[in-house]
Design an enzyme around this catalytic site. Structure first.
Site, PDB file in Angstrom:
ATOM      1  N   ALA A   1      -2.485  -1.808   0.197  1.00 53.81           N
ATOM      2  CA  ALA A   1      -1.572  -0.902   0.896  1.00 53.81           C
ATOM      3  C   ALA A   1      -0.925   0.134  -0.015  1.00 53.81           C
ATOM      4  CB  ALA A   1      -0.485  -1.713   1.593  1.00 53.81           C
TER       5      ALA A   1
ATOM      6  N   ASN B   1       1.688  -8.652  -2.156  1.00 53.10           N
ATOM      7  CA  ASN B   1       0.397  -8.284  -2.739  1.00 53.10           C
ATOM      8  C   ASN B   1       0.463  -6.904  -3.390  1.00 53.10           C
ATOM      9  OD1 ASN B   1      -1.309 -10.534  -2.277  1.00 53.10           O
ATOM     10  ND2 ASN B   1      -1.491  -9.978  -0.125  1.00 53.10           N
TER      11      ASN B   1
ATOM     12  N   HIS C   1       6.393   1.890   0.328  1.00 50.31           N
ATOM     13  CA  HIS C   1       6.061   1.405  -1.010  1.00 50.31           C
ATOM     14  C   HIS C   1       6.313   2.537  -1.998  1.00 50.31           C
ATOM     15  CE1 HIS C   1       4.102  -1.979   0.972  1.00 50.31           C
ATOM     16  NE2 HIS C   1       3.417  -1.116   1.690  1.00 50.31           N
TER      17      HIS C   1
END
EC number: 1.4.1.21
Length: 262
Positions: A119, A185, A215
């Site tokens: 991601a 992750n 993120h």
């Protein structure tokens, strides 16, 4: 033709099977006992089995979409058998014992273990920066409170009562991956590409104003500095699975099929 087998049959695996690029095909899946019918319902006409040793033919690529336990259960056996493995369960490598097992299996089987970018992006820049000196990296993961349900965040915050952004974890990427196995992750991928699990700082935030999963990477060192931010969307029909993670798997399949790679 690149023959692909999958570990797991959740949303990411189903998306990969449905959108596999020309020149590749998903023919088999490894799933938990009693889940063969569910696996075929999710993935189509594939062979379903419970272990690497049961695969009817040796695939050109095995893709782990089943989470940390899937990688732990089947990754070493696949690599020891000489089967190349692509995994989205990057956070599992925060466990030094599993990392050692996988490294040993790679050496014994002569196969490769590829970590999907998942991601997040900018990992190529981090890999380059890590070759220089004085690298400092911070990863910040921000999600709406509902995105942290079922995680350790519930022990730290009253997620349903938040009126503003709150940090519920600040520490190393290794600690984040250990404490948030289903949520960190990205922090693990950032760590592995750059400064390492113990030198990468991770900050996890619940934010009622967040419109999606955010993120952010900030890095500085002898190379200079950069900041990177991405707002991810979920796969349609599954708010817990990142669309970009599934797309990163498809991108790696295409990369393997191409004679020109980047």
């Amino acid at each position: 033709m690149l023959d692909i087998a999958l570990i797991g049959h959740g949303a990411i695996a189903a998306h990969v099977a449905a959108h596999c690029p020309e020149g590749a095909r998903v023919g088999a899946v490894i799933c938990r006992p009693g889940r063969a019918a569910a696996a075929r319902a999710a993935l189509g006409d594939v062979s379903a089995m419970e272990a690497v040793a049961d695969l009817p033919t040796r695939p050109g690529l095995l893709i782990d979409c089943a989470g940390h336990e899937g990688l732990r259960a089947h990754g070493p056996a696949a690599l020891q058998s000489g089967i190349d493995l692509l995994t989205v369960s990057v956070g599992a490598l925060a466990d030094p014992e599993l990392e050692a097992d996988l490294a040993r299996a790679v050496a014994e089987g002569g196969a490769t273990l590829t970590l999907a970018s998942g991601a997040i992006g900018a990992l190529d820049a981090l890999r380059a920066a890590a070759r220089g000196a004085d690298l400092e990296v911070t990863y910040r993961g921000r999600k709406p409170p509902a995105g942290w349900h079922g995680s350790r965040a519930e022990e730290v915050l009253d997620l349903d009562a938040l009126t503003g952004a709150e940090v519920h974890f600040s520490g190393t990427a290794r600690e984040a991956a250990r404490l948030y196995p289903k949520n960190a992750n990205v922090a693990a991928a950032v760590a592995l590409a750059g400064a390492g699990f113990d030198a990468t700082r991770a900050v996890l935030i619940a934010d009622p104003e967040a419109g999606g999963n955010l993120h952010e990477i900030s890095a500085r060192g002898s190379f200079g500095r950069f900041e990177f931010r991405i707002e991810g969307r979920a796969l349609p029909g599954n708010p817990r699975s990142s669309a970009l993670t599934a797309l990163s798997v498809l991108a790696e399949i295409r990369r393997r099929l191409s004679g020109i790679r980047i």
